[in-house]
Motif scaffolding. Structure first.
Motif, PDB file in Angstrom:
ATOM      1  N   GLN A 204       0.832  -1.203   0.000  1.00 31.46           N
ATOM      2  CA  GLN A 204       0.000   0.000   0.000  1.00 31.46           C
ATOM      3  C   GLN A 204       0.869   1.256   0.000  1.00 31.46           C
ATOM      4  O   GLN A 204       0.584   2.228  -0.716  1.00 31.46           O
ATOM      5  CB  GLN A 204      -0.914  -0.003   1.222  1.00 31.46           C
ATOM      6  CG  GLN A 204      -1.836   1.210   1.313  1.00 31.46           C
ATOM      7  CD  GLN A 204      -2.763   1.139   2.504  1.00 31.46           C
ATOM      8  OE1 GLN A 204      -2.739   0.160   3.245  1.00 31.46           O
ATOM      9  NE2 GLN A 204      -3.557   2.168   2.699  1.00 31.46           N
ATOM     10  N   LYS A 205       1.958   1.256   0.771  1.00 31.13           N
ATOM     11  CA  LYS A 205       2.835   2.416   0.804  1.00 31.13           C
ATOM     12  C   LYS A 205       3.499   2.661  -0.546  1.00 31.13           C
ATOM     13  O   LYS A 205       3.694   3.802  -0.962  1.00 31.13           O
ATOM     14  CB  LYS A 205       3.907   2.224   1.883  1.00 31.13           C
ATOM     15  CG  LYS A 205       3.374   2.355   3.301  1.00 31.13           C
ATOM     16  CD  LYS A 205       4.475   2.186   4.323  1.00 31.13           C
ATOM     17  CE  LYS A 205       3.923   2.323   5.743  1.00 31.13           C
ATOM     18  NZ  LYS A 205       4.984   2.129   6.769  1.00 31.13           N
ATOM     19  N   ARG A 206       3.836   1.569  -1.229  1.00 32.35           N
ATOM     20  CA  ARG A 206       4.478   1.719  -2.529  1.00 32.35           C
ATOM     21  C   ARG A 206       3.525   2.333  -3.561  1.00 32.35           C
ATOM     22  O   ARG A 206       3.953   3.004  -4.500  1.00 32.35           O
ATOM     23  CB  ARG A 206       4.990   0.371  -3.027  1.00 32.35           C
ATOM     24  CG  ARG A 206       6.172  -0.159  -2.245  1.00 32.35           C
ATOM     25  CD  ARG A 206       6.677  -1.466  -2.825  1.00 32.35           C
ATOM     26  NE  ARG A 206       7.243  -1.259  -4.152  1.00 32.35           N
ATOM     27  CZ  ARG A 206       8.495  -0.910  -4.392  1.00 32.35           C
ATOM     28  NH1 ARG A 206       9.328  -0.706  -3.374  1.00 32.35           N
ATOM     29  NH2 ARG A 206       8.944  -0.764  -5.629  1.00 32.35           N
ATOM     30  N   THR A 207       2.239   2.083  -3.392  1.00 36.97           N
ATOM     31  CA  THR A 207       1.281   2.650  -4.351  1.00 36.97           C
ATOM     32  C   THR A 207       1.085   4.149  -4.142  1.00 36.97           C
ATOM     33  O   THR A 207       0.547   4.827  -5.024  1.00 36.97           O
ATOM     34  CB  THR A 207      -0.088   1.957  -4.221  1.00 36.97           C
ATOM     35  OG1 THR A 207      -0.625   2.180  -2.907  1.00 36.97           O
ATOM     36  CG2 THR A 207       0.026   0.471  -4.473  1.00 36.97           C
ATOM     37  N   LEU A 208       1.485   4.682  -2.966  1.00 31.33           N
ATOM     38  CA  LEU A 208       1.283   6.104  -2.697  1.00 31.33           C
ATOM     39  C   LEU A 208       2.045   6.989  -3.688  1.00 31.33           C
ATOM     40  O   LEU A 208       1.656   8.130  -3.939  1.00 31.33           O
ATOM     41  CB  LEU A 208       1.734   6.445  -1.272  1.00 31.33           C
ATOM     42  CG  LEU A 208       0.848   5.908  -0.139  1.00 31.33           C
ATOM     43  CD1 LEU A 208       1.463   6.221   1.203  1.00 31.33           C
ATOM     44  CD2 LEU A 208      -0.545   6.496  -0.235  1.00 31.33           C
ATOM     45  N   ARG A 209       3.142   6.489  -4.251  1.00 30.96           N
ATOM     46  CA  ARG A 209       3.929   7.306  -5.158  1.00 30.96           C
ATOM     47  C   ARG A 209       3.152   7.636  -6.435  1.00 30.96           C
ATOM     48  O   ARG A 209       3.498   8.557  -7.173  1.00 30.96           O
ATOM     49  CB  ARG A 209       5.226   6.595  -5.511  1.00 30.96           C
ATOM     50  CG  ARG A 209       5.041   5.349  -6.349  1.00 30.96           C
ATOM     51  CD  ARG A 209       6.362   4.662  -6.643  1.00 30.96           C
ATOM     52  NE  ARG A 209       7.004   4.231  -5.403  1.00 30.96           N
ATOM     53  CZ  ARG A 209       8.155   3.538  -5.383  1.00 30.96           C
ATOM     54  NH1 ARG A 209       8.761   3.244  -6.517  1.00 30.96           N
ATOM     55  NH2 ARG A 209       8.673   3.162  -4.241  1.00 30.96           N
TER      56      ARG A 209
END
Length: 542
Positions: A204-209
């Motif tokens: 999920q954090k990686r998709t924030l970019r």
């Protein structure tokens, strides 16, 4: 316990990783199936307010229904056991968080951002994939993580219907009262759940970019609020735990001597039982006999196997029907014996010494381990004994409740005496389903106790233990010593009842409940009425 855990992994490594792979497979299929339905449905509901209210209301209600109830409902409706009903039931469990979070995510998109995208000339498809999806991802991921955690935890119940997984280890631990198996199974499920939650969090954090800055800011704000709620919840839980500990300590300080609650002549006799048919019949039968002979009775029946002995030693019940073989192997953890009198003498002496619990006379009825095959299999392969079964094991599908594969007097004892049983396939089911899966053609052989009511069905054949491996499981009441001292007449009454019980009679009584669908208490009262004169005569003579 640590030694037992190490021993398990050294001897059962393959079985553990097979159970782990089954658990992961069931969970993954269920979540994928639920996501394939829940996410499109959530997007659709976000565009239709009326549909949203109905659908989200229905699926929110699903979250209230116990997982086990959904699981067995799927078995009843589909008329099959195993992977299919397990995946369907777990998918129904995963649908609500996926659908509801997707609906909310697409219903609360920043209108200004969407309008700006259209104003820039982006097509509806491009707006959907490049703007709406990235904005909705944080809430969708939250629903996915919730669904994954719930499915992994609930997938343990799939072991009840032969779907396998880590639940087989947990339920076997309950049946054997083996804390090491409970720790292994429970810790494995917890670690798997936490690992999957962590991996999804990283993803999920990686998709924030890829998300719009507004969405990033909103996601961070929600995370801060969530962390604050978690901290408050942790403080509340800690406070409750401290308060409960203080109350427990206070309660312990106020308790009188053990046994004081029911040793007086005026206190009712608390009769317990385990949670399977035969024990329920016997518990009601003992209670009826005691009441008929002037004693007050409080029925505390249907206790889990794992807690009934502890309930007796902790002064929560006063007596219950137990089996000599269970006392020897499962409670006392002593070596296997096959002589009925020696087994009885051993458990009688050790129970008295350890807990001041008295074994009354044991009945002729022997509810021992047994193996049954279908009539078709017996005729096809000419199987009448366990030796015959061992020769044809590679051609037969085995249904087990898990416990039989590990307990000392189960498959390990048979393997030592008869040789290895290399089944064509082996699946674990709840005990109540073993006869059903055989009669439905899903299995060929299963462990059934020798007094099981299902054995009254002519389509099932009990195999003869031609090498006399199994220990006796004669039924007898176990009574707390102080209660028996306060009410010595208990011994005369229950000994007279047990003297009437044979293996054939117990099988017939079980069949009335399991096959004819009568209530256990009615079956017990009818049987007591038939032996009442005999019991009263024996009590008077005594």
């Amino acid at each position: 316990m640590l030694q037992a855990i190490v021993s398990y992994f050294s001897q059962q490594t393959g079985a553990f990783f097979l159970a782990l792979a089954e658990h992961v497979g069931i969970s993954l299929l269920s979540v994928l199936f639920a996501a394939g339905i829940g996410i499109p449905a959530g997007i659709l509901c976000s565009h239709n307010h009326s549909l949203r209210s109905v659908v989200t209301g229905v699926f929110a209600t699903l979250r209230v229904i116990p997982s086990l109830a959904i699981l067995f409902l799927c078995v009843v409706l589909l008329k099959v056991t195993g992977l299919v009903p397990a995946v369907l039931a777990l998918a129904l469990l995963a649908l609500p968080p996926l659908l509801i979070n997707t609906t909310i995510a697409f219903s609360t998109l920043p209108a200004a951002v969407v309008e700006a995208a259209f104003a820039m000339g982006m097509s509806p498809a491009r707006v959907f994939w490049r703007v709406k999806i990235p904005l909705a991802l944080p809430l969708m991921f939250t629903g996915l993580r919730t669904a994954v955690v719930e499915v992994i935890a609930s997938a343990t119940l799939a072991a009840y219907i032969g779907a396998g997984g880590l639940g087989t280890i947990i339920f076997t631990g309950f049946q054997l009262m083996d804390n090491s198996l409970l720790v292994i199974g429970g810790a494995s499920v917890a670690c798997l759940s936490l690992t999957c939650g962590w991996l999804l969090g990283r993803l999920q954090k990686r998709t924030l970019r890829w998300q719009h800055p507004v969405a990033v800011k909103e996601s961070r704000r929600r995370n801060l609020m969530k962390n604050a709620r978690l901290r408050r919840a942790a403080l509340v839980v800690l406070g409750v735990a401290v308060l409960a500990s203080a109350l427990a300590a206070t309660g312990c300080g106020k308790q009188g001597a053990p046994g004081a609650a029911s040793s007086s002549a005026s206190a009712p006799i608390r009769v317990g039982s385990k949670n399977f048919t035969e024990s329920l019949i016997l518990g009601n039968l003992y209670a009826d006999a005691l009441e008929d002979n002037g004693l007050k009775v409080d029925r505390k029946l249907n206790l889990a196997d794992a807690v009934v002995h502890t309930s007796l030693t902790n002064n929560q019940i006063d007596l219950y029907p137990e089996y000599t073989g269970t006392g020897l192997l499962s409670i006392l953890k002593l070596p296997l014996q096959t002589d009925p009198q020696k087994v009885y003498d051993t458990v009688k002496a050790d129970y008295q010494d350890k807990w001041n619990i008295v074994w009354l006379d044991y009945a002729p009825a022997n509810d021992s381990q047994g193996l049954a095959v279908t009539r078709a299999v017996a005729d096809k392969y000419h199987i009448a004994t366990i030796s015959d079964l061992q020769k044809h094991a590679t051609e037969l599908r085995f249904a087990t409740q898990g416990e039989f594969d590990l307990r000392a007097d189960g498959l390990p004892a048979l393997t030592r005496a008869y040789g290895p049983f290399k089944w064509k396939s082996s699946k674990t089911y709840d005990t109540s389903l073993l006869a059903t899966v055989m009669l439905n053609g899903q299995a060929d052989v299963a462990p059934l106790y020798t007094t099981a009511g299902d054995l009254a069905n002519p389509q099932l054949v009990t195999l003869r233990d031609d090498r006399q491996v199994w220990p006796p499981y004669n039924v007898a009441p176990v009574v707390r010593g102080d209660v028996l001292k306060a009410h010595p007449e208990i011994a005369a009454v229950l000994n007279a009842v047990d003297a009437t019980l044979t293996t054939e009679k117990l099988t017939a009584l079980n069949a009335k409940v399991d096959v004819d669908k009568q209530e256990a208490d009615k079956v017990a009262s009818d049987y007591y009425a038939s032996i009442r004169a005999q019991v009263q005569a024996a009590v008077k003579a005594g």
